[in-house]
Design a protein around this motif. Structure first.
Motif, PDB file in Angstrom:
ATOM      1  N   CYS A  41     -11.209  -6.269   2.642  1.00 21.26           N
ATOM      2  CA  CYS A  41     -12.464  -5.524   2.461  1.00 21.26           C
ATOM      3  C   CYS A  41     -13.702  -6.383   2.678  1.00 21.26           C
ATOM      4  O   CYS A  41     -14.814  -5.860   2.780  1.00 21.26           O
ATOM      5  CB  CYS A  41     -12.514  -4.856   1.085  1.00 21.26           C
ATOM      6  N   GLY A  42     -13.526  -7.710   2.696  1.00 23.63           N
ATOM      7  CA  GLY A  42     -14.651  -8.598   2.957  1.00 23.63           C
ATOM      8  C   GLY A  42     -15.491  -8.955   1.745  1.00 23.63           C
ATOM      9  O   GLY A  42     -16.476  -9.679   1.870  1.00 23.63           O
ATOM     10  N   LYS A  43     -15.113  -8.481   0.556  1.00 25.53           N
ATOM     11  CA  LYS A  43     -15.893  -8.783  -0.644  1.00 25.53           C
ATOM     12  C   LYS A  43     -15.665 -10.237  -1.074  1.00 25.53           C
ATOM     13  O   LYS A  43     -14.589 -10.795  -0.883  1.00 25.53           O
ATOM     14  CB  LYS A  43     -15.498  -7.854  -1.792  1.00 25.53           C
ATOM     15  N   TYR A  44     -16.736 -10.822  -1.654  1.00 31.35           N
ATOM     16  CA  TYR A  44     -16.653 -12.185  -2.167  1.00 31.35           C
ATOM     17  C   TYR A  44     -16.557 -12.156  -3.692  1.00 31.35           C
ATOM     18  O   TYR A  44     -17.211 -11.335  -4.353  1.00 31.35           O
ATOM     19  CB  TYR A  44     -17.887 -12.985  -1.756  1.00 31.35           C
ATOM     20  N   TYR A  45     -15.750 -13.067  -4.253  1.00 30.13           N
ATOM     21  CA  TYR A  45     -15.572 -13.156  -5.702  1.00 30.13           C
ATOM     22  C   TYR A  45     -15.767 -14.592  -6.174  1.00 30.13           C
ATOM     23  O   TYR A  45     -15.284 -15.535  -5.540  1.00 30.13           O
ATOM     24  CB  TYR A  45     -14.175 -12.657  -6.108  1.00 30.13           C
ATOM     25  N   ILE A  76     -22.035 -19.839  -3.146  1.00 29.21           N
ATOM     26  CA  ILE A  76     -23.145 -18.916  -3.386  1.00 29.21           C
ATOM     27  C   ILE A  76     -23.691 -19.225  -4.771  1.00 29.21           C
ATOM     28  O   ILE A  76     -22.957 -19.154  -5.755  1.00 29.21           O
ATOM     29  CB  ILE A  76     -22.697 -17.441  -3.310  1.00 29.21           C
ATOM     30  N   GLY A  77     -24.966 -19.578  -4.832  1.00 30.08           N
ATOM     31  CA  GLY A  77     -25.557 -19.891  -6.126  1.00 30.08           C
ATOM     32  C   GLY A  77     -24.896 -21.065  -6.814  1.00 30.08           C
ATOM     33  O   GLY A  77     -24.866 -21.124  -8.049  1.00 30.08           O
ATOM     34  N   GLY A  78     -24.333 -21.980  -6.029  1.00 30.11           N
ATOM     35  CA  GLY A  78     -23.715 -23.165  -6.614  1.00 30.11           C
ATOM     36  C   GLY A  78     -22.250 -23.019  -6.944  1.00 30.11           C
ATOM     37  O   GLY A  78     -21.586 -23.995  -7.290  1.00 30.11           O
ATOM     38  N   ASN A  79     -21.694 -21.792  -6.859  1.00 27.43           N
ATOM     39  CA  ASN A  79     -20.282 -21.569  -7.161  1.00 27.43           C
ATOM     40  C   ASN A  79     -19.516 -21.171  -5.905  1.00 27.43           C
ATOM     41  O   ASN A  79     -20.037 -20.452  -5.045  1.00 27.43           O
ATOM     42  CB  ASN A  79     -20.117 -20.465  -8.212  1.00 27.43           C
ATOM     43  N   LEU A  80     -18.272 -21.638  -5.819  1.00 27.22           N
ATOM     44  CA  LEU A  80     -17.420 -21.284  -4.699  1.00 27.22           C
ATOM     45  C   LEU A  80     -16.968 -19.834  -4.844  1.00 27.22           C
ATOM     46  O   LEU A  80     -16.462 -19.425  -5.886  1.00 27.22           O
ATOM     47  CB  LEU A  80     -16.193 -22.199  -4.665  1.00 27.22           C
ATOM     48  N   HIS A  81     -17.162 -19.029  -3.792  1.00 26.78           N
ATOM     49  CA  HIS A  81     -16.754 -17.628  -3.772  1.00 26.78           C
ATOM     50  C   HIS A  81     -15.653 -17.427  -2.736  1.00 26.78           C
ATOM     51  O   HIS A  81     -15.813 -17.840  -1.579  1.00 26.78           O
ATOM     52  CB  HIS A  81     -17.935 -16.710  -3.455  1.00 26.78           C
ATOM     53  N   SER A  82     -14.546 -16.812  -3.154  1.00 23.59           N
ATOM     54  CA  SER A  82     -13.434 -16.517  -2.248  1.00 23.59           C
ATOM     55  C   SER A  82     -13.628 -15.122  -1.652  1.00 23.59           C
ATOM     56  O   SER A  82     -14.132 -14.211  -2.315  1.00 23.59           O
ATOM     57  CB  SER A  82     -12.102 -16.569  -3.001  1.00 23.59           C
ATOM     58  N   ARG A  83     -13.202 -14.955  -0.408  1.00 19.26           N
ATOM     59  CA  ARG A  83     -13.407 -13.689   0.312  1.00 19.26           C
ATOM     60  C   ARG A  83     -12.090 -12.957   0.499  1.00 19.26           C
ATOM     61  O   ARG A  83     -11.077 -13.541   0.879  1.00 19.26           O
ATOM     62  CB  ARG A  83     -14.036 -13.958   1.675  1.00 19.26           C
ATOM     63  N   CYS A  84     -12.125 -11.637   0.206  1.00 13.87           N
ATOM     64  CA  CYS A  84     -10.967 -10.785   0.460  1.00 13.87           C
ATOM     65  C   CYS A  84     -10.869 -10.544   1.966  1.00 13.87           C
ATOM     66  O   CYS A  84     -11.837 -10.092   2.596  1.00 13.87           O
ATOM     67  CB  CYS A  84     -11.090  -9.461  -0.280  1.00 13.87           C
ATOM     68  N   LYS A  85      -9.707 -10.799   2.566  1.00 16.45           N
ATOM     69  CA  LYS A  85      -9.538 -10.648   4.007  1.00 16.45           C
ATOM     70  C   LYS A  85      -9.551  -9.191   4.447  1.00 16.45           C
ATOM     71  O   LYS A  85      -9.843  -8.890   5.606  1.00 16.45           O
ATOM     72  CB  LYS A  85      -8.223 -11.305   4.429  1.00 16.45           C
ATOM     73  N   GLU A 141      -8.091 -19.696  -3.982  1.00 13.78           N
ATOM     74  CA  GLU A 141      -9.033 -20.303  -4.922  1.00 13.78           C
ATOM     75  C   GLU A 141      -9.784 -21.476  -4.303  1.00 13.78           C
ATOM     76  O   GLU A 141     -10.930 -21.750  -4.636  1.00 13.78           O
ATOM     77  CB  GLU A 141      -8.286 -20.777  -6.169  1.00 13.78           C
ATOM     78  N   GLY A 142      -9.168 -22.162  -3.366  1.00  7.06           N
ATOM     79  CA  GLY A 142      -9.781 -23.363  -2.831  1.00  7.06           C
ATOM     80  C   GLY A 142     -10.562 -23.168  -1.546  1.00  7.06           C
ATOM     81  O   GLY A 142     -11.085 -24.130  -0.983  1.00  7.06           O
ATOM     82  N   ALA A 143     -10.652 -21.922  -1.049  1.00  3.74           N
ATOM     83  CA  ALA A 143     -11.348 -21.674   0.211  1.00  3.74           C
ATOM     84  C   ALA A 143     -12.408 -20.605   0.024  1.00  3.74           C
ATOM     85  O   ALA A 143     -12.222 -19.664  -0.748  1.00  3.74           O
ATOM     86  CB  ALA A 143     -10.352 -21.244   1.286  1.00  3.74           C
ATOM     87  N   GLY A 144     -13.530 -20.741   0.724  1.00  4.27           N
ATOM     88  CA  GLY A 144     -14.592 -19.747   0.637  1.00  4.27           C
ATOM     89  C   GLY A 144     -15.931 -20.355   0.959  1.00  4.27           C
ATOM     90  O   GLY A 144     -16.020 -21.352   1.687  1.00  4.27           O
ATOM     91  N   ILE A 145     -16.986 -19.777   0.405  1.00  2.94           N
ATOM     92  CA  ILE A 145     -18.331 -20.296   0.621  1.00  2.94           C
ATOM     93  C   ILE A 145     -19.024 -20.455  -0.724  1.00  2.94           C
ATOM     94  O   ILE A 145     -18.667 -19.784  -1.702  1.00  2.94           O
ATOM     95  CB  ILE A 145     -19.162 -19.364   1.534  1.00  2.94           C
TER      96      ILE A 145
END
Length: 293
Positions: free
Chosen positions: A282-286, A271-280, A265-269
């Protein structure tokens, strides 16, 4: 022809409404045909209807707007990497997406109408959870049986399963075709395409045969409908990378697990002002629901 008694879990209804299966119209069309002809009887517990009504706005209508907003936000961030002369091209793409918002909304509303047509059909059996069902669900929770092993708030899953079993146990055809995406709560740990032994034991005790499936395309094919191979593959791909939902630190519903791995929950990038976490895997961001202030 022997009527098949079918339970379709709420998560599948949401996937159908959202357009995640590629050919939702194909799947809904086959379901409508089978129900209209009386070849299948949908079993719809009151709890499932409550879940549908509760999630219809947040997980379907609001999810569409959030998805469009997120995509537009991602495109806007590309401006930081473009020359000025390319801004107009990017703005045209963003405006094109916005111009189709009404179309996307109408498409989802039509799917919702078709799903509710099935849920309220004269050949659909509406079921209420009895005191015995509620007592049995509480017992399974206290014994830490599935579906309570993975998460505490699984009473709704237990109600749906047990209500269908109880109803069919009192009929001349004690069988249920149980279709769900929720393989983590209903499937075996080492093979989630097979019903967990905790549920099998309960079903056997009640004298009901369960035909368990985590692929609605394959199940409809079994019922005699033709589902395109690419549609069945898309459904299987979704199952292979299925996500689990939970809550973030602020109580918002988010994706917490993808491909069987918990998201950080605390790591990611952002996008559009919200933090998105990445699945290691499949690579999808949530979207984590955490905004950058």
């Amino acid at each position: 022809m022997k009527i098949k008694h079918v339970f379709i879990d709420n998560d599948i209804l949401i996937y159908l409404a959202n357009g995640d299966y590629r050919d939702e119209d194909e799947i809904l069309g086959h379901l409508e045909q089978l129900v209209n002809k009386g070849e299948i009887e949908l079993l719809v517990p009151d709890n499932l209807m409550d879940e549908w009504e509760r999630n219809k706005q947040s997980k379907i209508r609001d999810a569409l707007l959030k998805s469009l907003s997120g995509r537009i936000g991602t495109l806007r961030e590309l401006k930081n990497y473009l020359e000025d002369e390319h801004y107009e091209v990017l703005n045209n793409i963003i405006n094109e997406i916005r111009s189709h918002e009404t179309y996307f909304k109408n498409t989802i509303e039509k799917r919702i109408e078709r799903i509710e047509y099935l849920l309220n059909h004269s050949n659909t059996k509406r079921l209420s959870s009895s005191i015995n069902v509620k007592a049995k669900a509480a017992e399974m929770s206290l014994l830490n049986q599935m579906p309570f092993k993975n998460k505490k708030n699984s009473m709704g899953d237990a109600f749906n399963f047990l209500t269908c079993l109880e109803h069919q146990s009192r009929t001349e055809e004690p069988e249920v075709h149980f279709i769900t995406n929720n393989k983590n709560d209903f499937g075996k740990k080492d093979n989630q395409g097979i019903l967990h032994e905790d549920f099998e034991t309960v079903a056997n005790d009640m004298g009901v045969t369960i035909h368990y499936s985590i692929n609605i395309g394959e199940k409809l094919q079994e019922f005699g409908a033709y589902i395109k191979p690419e549609t069945r593959k898309t459904i299987q791909d979704i199952q292979d990378s299925l996500v689990e939902y939970g809550s973030n630190r602020y109580g918002f519903t988010i994706v917490t697990t993808c491909c069987g791995e918990p998201l950080s929950e605390g790591a990611g990038i952002y996008i559009g002002g919200n933090l998105h976490s990445r699945c290691k895997k499949c690579g999808k961001y949530y979207d984590s629901g955490i905004s950058f202030d």
